[in-house]
Scaffold this motif. Structure first.
Motif, PDB file in Angstrom:
ATOM      1  N   GLY A  56     -22.044   6.450   6.193  1.00 34.65           N
ATOM      2  CA  GLY A  56     -22.627   6.005   4.925  1.00 34.65           C
ATOM      3  C   GLY A  56     -23.562   7.076   4.403  1.00 34.65           C
ATOM      4  O   GLY A  56     -23.174   8.230   4.285  1.00 34.65           O
ATOM      5  N   VAL A  57     -24.803   6.718   4.107  1.00 34.91           N
ATOM      6  CA  VAL A  57     -25.793   7.703   3.652  1.00 34.91           C
ATOM      7  C   VAL A  57     -26.768   8.050   4.772  1.00 34.91           C
ATOM      8  O   VAL A  57     -27.784   8.710   4.537  1.00 34.91           O
ATOM      9  CB  VAL A  57     -26.579   7.197   2.412  1.00 34.91           C
ATOM     10  CG1 VAL A  57     -25.652   6.999   1.239  1.00 34.91           C
ATOM     11  CG2 VAL A  57     -27.348   5.924   2.734  1.00 34.91           C
ATOM     12  N   ASP A  72     -32.229   8.250   7.032  1.00 35.22           N
ATOM     13  CA  ASP A  72     -31.660   8.437   5.700  1.00 35.22           C
ATOM     14  C   ASP A  72     -31.418   9.935   5.519  1.00 35.22           C
ATOM     15  O   ASP A  72     -32.369  10.726   5.530  1.00 35.22           O
ATOM     16  CB  ASP A  72     -32.617   7.910   4.630  1.00 35.22           C
ATOM     17  CG  ASP A  72     -32.041   7.973   3.231  1.00 35.22           C
ATOM     18  OD1 ASP A  72     -31.510   9.037   2.840  1.00 35.22           O
ATOM     19  OD2 ASP A  72     -32.134   6.957   2.522  1.00 35.22           O
ATOM     20  N   ALA A  73     -30.159  10.349   5.365  1.00 34.73           N
ATOM     21  CA  ALA A  73     -29.818  11.767   5.279  1.00 34.73           C
ATOM     22  C   ALA A  73     -30.415  12.429   4.037  1.00 34.73           C
ATOM     23  O   ALA A  73     -30.673  13.629   4.034  1.00 34.73           O
ATOM     24  CB  ALA A  73     -28.299  11.950   5.294  1.00 34.73           C
ATOM     25  N   ARG A  74     -30.662  11.650   2.987  1.00 33.67           N
ATOM     26  CA  ARG A  74     -31.206  12.226   1.750  1.00 33.67           C
ATOM     27  C   ARG A  74     -32.697  12.526   1.863  1.00 33.67           C
ATOM     28  O   ARG A  74     -33.161  13.538   1.359  1.00 33.67           O
ATOM     29  CB  ARG A  74     -30.966  11.280   0.577  1.00 33.67           C
ATOM     30  CG  ARG A  74     -29.468  11.008   0.323  1.00 33.67           C
ATOM     31  CD  ARG A  74     -29.271   9.779  -0.517  1.00 33.67           C
ATOM     32  NE  ARG A  74     -29.778   8.626   0.241  1.00 33.67           N
ATOM     33  CZ  ARG A  74     -29.700   7.381  -0.152  1.00 33.67           C
ATOM     34  NH1 ARG A  74     -29.159   7.085  -1.298  1.00 33.67           N
ATOM     35  NH2 ARG A  74     -30.168   6.395   0.599  1.00 33.67           N
ATOM     36  N   THR A  75     -33.444  11.648   2.524  1.00 32.59           N
ATOM     37  CA  THR A  75     -34.900  11.789   2.557  1.00 32.59           C
ATOM     38  C   THR A  75     -35.439  12.234   3.914  1.00 32.59           C
ATOM     39  O   THR A  75     -36.572  12.709   4.001  1.00 32.59           O
ATOM     40  CB  THR A  75     -35.581  10.449   2.213  1.00 32.59           C
ATOM     41  OG1 THR A  75     -35.292   9.508   3.262  1.00 32.59           O
ATOM     42  CG2 THR A  75     -35.100   9.920   0.869  1.00 32.59           C
ATOM     43  N   GLU A 113     -21.177  -0.679  21.647  1.00 33.88           N
ATOM     44  CA  GLU A 113     -20.631  -0.725  20.279  1.00 33.88           C
ATOM     45  C   GLU A 113     -21.616  -1.494  19.395  1.00 33.88           C
ATOM     46  O   GLU A 113     -22.073  -2.579  19.768  1.00 33.88           O
ATOM     47  CB  GLU A 113     -19.269  -1.412  20.281  1.00 33.88           C
ATOM     48  CG  GLU A 113     -18.595  -1.429  18.925  1.00 33.88           C
ATOM     49  CD  GLU A 113     -17.245  -2.128  18.946  1.00 33.88           C
ATOM     50  OE1 GLU A 113     -16.603  -2.168  17.885  1.00 33.88           O
ATOM     51  OE2 GLU A 113     -16.832  -2.646  20.010  1.00 33.88           O
ATOM     52  N   ILE A 114     -21.920  -0.925  18.225  1.00 35.31           N
ATOM     53  CA  ILE A 114     -22.906  -1.476  17.302  1.00 35.31           C
ATOM     54  C   ILE A 114     -22.316  -1.484  15.902  1.00 35.31           C
ATOM     55  O   ILE A 114     -21.610  -0.535  15.515  1.00 35.31           O
ATOM     56  CB  ILE A 114     -24.182  -0.604  17.304  1.00 35.31           C
ATOM     57  CG1 ILE A 114     -24.820  -0.577  18.693  1.00 35.31           C
ATOM     58  CG2 ILE A 114     -25.187  -1.064  16.265  1.00 35.31           C
ATOM     59  CD1 ILE A 114     -25.882   0.485  18.849  1.00 35.31           C
ATOM     60  N   VAL A 115     -22.605  -2.493  15.087  1.00 38.43           N
ATOM     61  CA  VAL A 115     -22.238  -2.496  13.674  1.00 38.43           C
ATOM     62  C   VAL A 115     -23.155  -1.490  12.984  1.00 38.43           C
ATOM     63  O   VAL A 115     -24.384  -1.674  12.965  1.00 38.43           O
ATOM     64  CB  VAL A 115     -22.387  -3.893  13.039  1.00 38.43           C
ATOM     65  CG1 VAL A 115     -22.068  -3.844  11.554  1.00 38.43           C
ATOM     66  CG2 VAL A 115     -21.509  -4.908  13.755  1.00 38.43           C
ATOM     67  N   ALA A 116     -22.591  -0.418  12.433  1.00 38.13           N
ATOM     68  CA  ALA A 116     -23.405   0.663  11.874  1.00 38.13           C
ATOM     69  C   ALA A 116     -24.289   0.202  10.715  1.00 38.13           C
ATOM     70  O   ALA A 116     -25.437   0.618  10.599  1.00 38.13           O
ATOM     71  CB  ALA A 116     -22.511   1.822  11.435  1.00 38.13           C
ATOM     72  N   ALA A 117     -23.787  -0.665   9.855  1.00 36.52           N
ATOM     73  CA  ALA A 117     -24.540  -1.080   8.668  1.00 36.52           C
ATOM     74  C   ALA A 117     -25.758  -1.935   8.993  1.00 36.52           C
ATOM     75  O   ALA A 117     -26.763  -1.874   8.294  1.00 36.52           O
ATOM     76  CB  ALA A 117     -23.625  -1.820   7.699  1.00 36.52           C
ATOM     77  N   SER A 118     -25.701  -2.704  10.077  1.00 38.96           N
ATOM     78  CA  SER A 118     -26.793  -3.627  10.370  1.00 38.96           C
ATOM     79  C   SER A 118     -27.547  -3.308  11.658  1.00 38.96           C
ATOM     80  O   SER A 118     -28.645  -3.810  11.869  1.00 38.96           O
ATOM     81  CB  SER A 118     -26.258  -5.056  10.478  1.00 38.96           C
ATOM     82  OG  SER A 118     -25.411  -5.178  11.619  1.00 38.96           O
TER      83      SER A 118
END
Length: 181
Positions: A56-57, A72-75, A113-118
């Motif tokens: 994702g980001v 967060d890759a952007r910040t 194994e982990i849900v990446a989004a949450s």
């Protein structure tokens, strides 16, 4: 700069390098190699980082101390620290992303194994049938997962959907000698 660089990932056109003893992540321009920034331990809550992957980001950084930092890759800011006994982390050493899940390879002999989004725990894969012996690298693709076992001189293959063991490729059959990724 670098301080015992141990892993890297190309993400969004940039190169991110994990620095184990510096507890930092260095971001470089993927085209020119120029330094862009260093994400510090205070921002990322790093503790002997060993691996990095993008989804994702965000960037996920495995920490040998038993956690995963989501950045967060952007910040460069910390999104969350994934940690706790419920995850079964034991010296995380490698990361992989497949579909919507983050896979954490633990040098202690398991895969989480982990849900990446949450950040939600899905399962921990472990046991004698898998033959994990100082696992050091992992890849997940096409519904299969493979783990190198550097002290076992073997590669373990299992089904990524069910977690079921498929086979262990051994040094006697495949001429493996300490595979480490």
């Amino acid at each position: 700069g670098f301080s015992t660089p141990t892993a890297m990932a190309v993400y969004g056109g940039e190169l991110f390098v994990v620095n184990r003893t510096g507890n930092t992540v260095t971001e470089l321009n993927g085209s020119t190699g120029l330094w862009l920034r260093t994400i510090s331990s205070s921002a990322g809550r790093f503790s002997t980082p060993t691996a990095i992957v993008g989804y994702g980001v965000d960037l996920f950084v495995a920490n040998r101390s038993g956690s995963v930092s989501e950045i967060d890759a952007r910040t460069g800011g910390l999104v969350r620290l994934i940690a706790g006994s419920g995850y079964g982390f034991s010296s995380p050493t490698a990361l992989a992303v497949h579909s919507s899940d983050l896979w954490v390879l633990n040098a202690g002999g398991s895969v989480t194994e982990i849900v990446a989004a949450s950040g939600a725990w899905v399962r921990t894969i472990a046991g004698a049938s898998y033959g994990f012996n100082h696992p050091s690298a992992m890849v997940v693709a096409g519904g299969q997962a493979w783990v190198t076992n550097s002290l076992g001189n073997s590669v373990t293959e299992f089904d990524a959907s069910s977690g079921a063991w498929i086979r262990t490729l051994t040094s006697s059959t495949y001429q493996l000698k300490g595979p480490s990724g």
